[in-house]
Design a protein around this motif. Sequence first.
Motif, PDB file in Angstrom:
ATOM      1  N   LEU A  67       1.091  -1.020   0.085  1.00 25.64           N
ATOM      2  CA  LEU A  67       0.370  -0.107   0.155  1.00 25.64           C
ATOM      3  C   LEU A  67       1.004   1.237  -0.280  1.00 25.64           C
ATOM      4  O   LEU A  67       0.314   2.497  -0.619  1.00 25.64           O
ATOM      5  CB  LEU A  67      -0.840  -0.148   1.361  1.00 25.64           C
ATOM      6  CG  LEU A  67      -1.737  -1.291   1.144  1.00 25.64           C
ATOM      7  CD1 LEU A  67      -2.919  -0.931   2.723  1.00 25.64           C
ATOM      8  CD2 LEU A  67      -3.059  -1.640   0.078  1.00 25.64           C
TER       9      LEU A  67
ATOM     10  N   ASN B 274       3.183   4.964   7.551  1.00 23.73           N
ATOM     11  CA  ASN B 274       2.669   3.262   6.785  1.00 23.73           C
ATOM     12  C   ASN B 274       3.209   2.578   7.814  1.00 23.73           C
ATOM     13  O   ASN B 274       4.860   2.586   7.768  1.00 23.73           O
ATOM     14  CB  ASN B 274       2.618   3.397   5.665  1.00 23.73           C
ATOM     15  CG  ASN B 274       2.636   2.009   5.251  1.00 23.73           C
ATOM     16  OD1 ASN B 274       1.287   1.166   5.688  1.00 23.73           O
ATOM     17  ND2 ASN B 274       2.997   1.780   4.178  1.00 23.73           N
TER      18      ASN B 274
ATOM     19  N   ILE C  11      -1.723   5.037   6.976  1.00 28.62           N
ATOM     20  CA  ILE C  11      -2.624   3.975   6.506  1.00 28.62           C
ATOM     21  C   ILE C  11      -2.730   2.974   8.256  1.00 28.62           C
ATOM     22  O   ILE C  11      -2.230   3.122   8.729  1.00 28.62           O
ATOM     23  CB  ILE C  11      -1.500   3.368   5.682  1.00 28.62           C
ATOM     24  CG1 ILE C  11      -1.532   4.154   4.642  1.00 28.62           C
ATOM     25  CG2 ILE C  11      -2.153   2.007   5.619  1.00 28.62           C
ATOM     26  CD1 ILE C  11      -0.484   4.085   3.731  1.00 28.62           C
TER      27      ILE C  11
ATOM     28  N   SER D  54      -6.078   0.827   9.764  1.00 29.41           N
ATOM     29  CA  SER D  54      -6.809  -0.943   9.207  1.00 29.41           C
ATOM     30  C   SER D  54      -8.433  -0.604   9.402  1.00 29.41           C
ATOM     31  O   SER D  54      -8.823   0.234  10.597  1.00 29.41           O
ATOM     32  CB  SER D  54      -6.261  -1.655  10.636  1.00 29.41           C
ATOM     33  OG  SER D  54      -6.832  -3.104  10.330  1.00 29.41           O
ATOM     34  N   GLN D  55      -8.985  -1.119   9.100  1.00 27.59           N
ATOM     35  CA  GLN D  55     -10.780  -1.309   9.425  1.00 27.59           C
ATOM     36  C   GLN D  55     -10.723  -1.984  10.829  1.00 27.59           C
ATOM     37  O   GLN D  55     -11.821  -1.480  11.334  1.00 27.59           O
ATOM     38  CB  GLN D  55     -11.091  -2.551   8.149  1.00 27.59           C
ATOM     39  CG  GLN D  55     -10.916  -4.090   8.562  1.00 27.59           C
ATOM     40  CD  GLN D  55     -11.023  -4.729   6.951  1.00 27.59           C
ATOM     41  OE1 GLN D  55     -11.674  -5.112   6.367  1.00 27.59           O
ATOM     42  NE2 GLN D  55     -11.151  -6.346   7.716  1.00 27.59           N
TER      43      GLN D  55
ATOM     44  N   PRO E 127      -7.768   0.209   5.352  1.00 24.74           N
ATOM     45  CA  PRO E 127      -7.528  -0.632   4.186  1.00 24.74           C
ATOM     46  C   PRO E 127      -8.535  -2.367   4.859  1.00 24.74           C
ATOM     47  O   PRO E 127      -8.130  -1.930   6.187  1.00 24.74           O
ATOM     48  CB  PRO E 127      -6.125  -0.637   4.125  1.00 24.74           C
ATOM     49  CG  PRO E 127      -5.408  -0.836   5.150  1.00 24.74           C
ATOM     50  CD  PRO E 127      -6.009   0.961   6.225  1.00 24.74           C
TER      51      PRO E 127
ATOM     52  N   HIS F  77      -6.572  -7.041   1.196  1.00 27.01           N
ATOM     53  CA  HIS F  77      -5.605  -5.913  -0.292  1.00 27.01           C
ATOM     54  C   HIS F  77      -4.487  -6.986  -0.704  1.00 27.01           C
ATOM     55  O   HIS F  77      -3.975  -7.852   0.291  1.00 27.01           O
ATOM     56  CB  HIS F  77      -5.346  -5.114  -0.410  1.00 27.01           C
ATOM     57  CG  HIS F  77      -5.493  -3.249  -0.449  1.00 27.01           C
ATOM     58  ND1 HIS F  77      -6.838  -3.467   0.524  1.00 27.01           N
ATOM     59  CD2 HIS F  77      -6.176  -2.310  -1.274  1.00 27.01           C
ATOM     60  CE1 HIS F  77      -7.533  -2.021   0.312  1.00 27.01           C
ATOM     61  NE2 HIS F  77      -7.068  -0.981  -0.186  1.00 27.01           N
TER      62      HIS F  77
ATOM     63  N   GLY G 126      -9.389  -5.671  -2.653  1.00 21.19           N
ATOM     64  CA  GLY G 126      -8.528  -4.514  -3.268  1.00 21.19           C
ATOM     65  C   GLY G 126      -7.353  -4.836  -3.783  1.00 21.19           C
ATOM     66  O   GLY G 126      -6.232  -5.642  -3.698  1.00 21.19           O
TER      67      GLY G 126
ATOM     68  N   ARG H 296      -3.075  -1.962  -4.754  1.00 13.56           N
ATOM     69  CA  ARG H 296      -2.725  -0.881  -4.499  1.00 13.56           C
ATOM     70  C   ARG H 296      -2.755   0.514  -4.859  1.00 13.56           C
ATOM     71  O   ARG H 296      -2.618   1.208  -4.662  1.00 13.56           O
ATOM     72  CB  ARG H 296      -1.049  -1.527  -4.227  1.00 13.56           C
ATOM     73  CG  ARG H 296      -0.406  -1.524  -5.713  1.00 13.56           C
ATOM     74  CD  ARG H 296       1.196  -1.324  -5.586  1.00 13.56           C
ATOM     75  NE  ARG H 296       2.062  -0.774  -6.168  1.00 13.56           N
ATOM     76  CZ  ARG H 296       2.798  -2.134  -7.425  1.00 13.56           C
ATOM     77  NH1 ARG H 296       2.671  -3.260  -7.022  1.00 13.56           N
ATOM     78  NH2 ARG H 296       3.089  -1.562  -8.710  1.00 13.56           N
TER      79      ARG H 296
ATOM     80  N   PHE I   8      -5.997   1.724  -4.035  1.00 14.22           N
ATOM     81  CA  PHE I   8      -6.111   2.727  -2.399  1.00 14.22           C
ATOM     82  C   PHE I   8      -5.256   3.483  -2.826  1.00 14.22           C
ATOM     83  O   PHE I   8      -4.774   4.964  -1.962  1.00 14.22           O
ATOM     84  CB  PHE I   8      -4.440   2.005  -1.413  1.00 14.22           C
ATOM     85  CG  PHE I   8      -4.832   1.535   0.219  1.00 14.22           C
ATOM     86  CD1 PHE I   8      -5.430   1.343   0.558  1.00 14.22           C
ATOM     87  CD2 PHE I   8      -3.441   2.887   0.182  1.00 14.22           C
ATOM     88  CE1 PHE I   8      -5.647   2.480   2.047  1.00 14.22           C
ATOM     89  CE2 PHE I   8      -3.424   3.567   1.339  1.00 14.22           C
ATOM     90  CZ  PHE I   8      -4.358   2.921   2.637  1.00 14.22           C
TER      91      PHE I   8
ATOM     92  N   LEU J  45     -11.584   1.570   3.107  1.00  8.33           N
ATOM     93  CA  LEU J  45     -11.485   0.942   1.700  1.00  8.33           C
ATOM     94  C   LEU J  45     -11.395  -0.723   2.317  1.00  8.33           C
ATOM     95  O   LEU J  45     -10.066  -1.247   1.987  1.00  8.33           O
ATOM     96  CB  LEU J  45      -9.679   1.291   0.717  1.00  8.33           C
ATOM     97  CG  LEU J  45      -9.936   3.453   0.261  1.00  8.33           C
ATOM     98  CD1 LEU J  45      -9.308   4.019   1.680  1.00  8.33           C
ATOM     99  CD2 LEU J  45      -9.221   3.592  -0.933  1.00  8.33           C
ATOM    100  N   ASP J  46     -12.370  -1.239   2.005  1.00 13.47           N
ATOM    101  CA  ASP J  46     -12.368  -2.321   2.350  1.00 13.47           C
ATOM    102  C   ASP J  46     -12.970  -3.146   1.519  1.00 13.47           C
ATOM    103  O   ASP J  46     -14.039  -4.100   1.754  1.00 13.47           O
ATOM    104  CB  ASP J  46     -12.973  -2.428   3.737  1.00 13.47           C
ATOM    105  CG  ASP J  46     -13.745  -1.881   4.571  1.00 13.47           C
ATOM    106  OD1 ASP J  46     -15.461  -1.498   3.066  1.00 13.47           O
ATOM    107  OD2 ASP J  46     -14.562  -2.011   5.139  1.00 13.47           O
TER     108      ASP J  46
END
Length: 259
Positions: A19, A88, A138, A140-141, A183, A186, A223, A225, A228, A250-251
């Motif tokens: 990502l 990240n 960045i 996480s869900q 995210p 991905h 997903g 990269r 994203f 973004l999931d």
Amino acid sequence: MDLGIKGKRALVCASSKGLGLGCAESLAAAGVDLVMNARGSEALEFEAVRLRSDHGVDVQTVACDVTSPDGQEQVIEAAQGVDILVTNAGGPPPGMWSDWEREDFIKALDANMLTPIAFMKALLPGMMDKGWGRVVNITSQSVRAPIAVLGLSNAARTGLTGYVAGTARQVAPQGVTINNLLPGIHATGRADALDSGVSLQKNISMEDARAERAATIPARRYGTRQEFGAACAFLCSQHAGFIVGQNILLDGGGTNLTM
């Protein structure tokens, strides 16, 4: 769409793959000069050469471990004056609640909470002085809906989310926005590692493990990269100045929430 950030300069952490690389690619395509960081120099230099060639932007590389004081110092020195910060870091290993000791939590906090905070503290003042800046973390869900086997990540990334919630409102008057991208699954090395664990646990092939997990996502796929990175670049653009302190999933619809 012209993102209006050509000639800006960005630090993108952990950007030799996954990502982070997606974000670096999209920013470079928008004309943004880069400071790219990763632990391994070989992949980092390869991608830096490619982005310079493809997009004609300046790319500086810093190969180091940003969770160490020396690594942070190297990256912060190289990134002085950046307009954009993308934090990240790879997630901590999965496990059960009974597996983790204090040292495991300290490592997770260092990588996924304290290091992004250190970069924000070091680089936000310069953005505020210029009256313009963008920070994208960045995460996480799992900060919206915890994932049981990722308790270390749940804890550390949620801590960062709380820090951002307050800080974003404090720096917004100076034209600086801070937001988080969350995210889901991905097609990255992290997904491969998790799928490999499922493959071993259930004695099924990697392909079957991926298909099983993809079936839990409404979009029925992982997903990429590239998509994203495009979302990250938009949050860093001139068009996103009124988006402040948000946590954007973004999931593929995988997190089952009403709001």
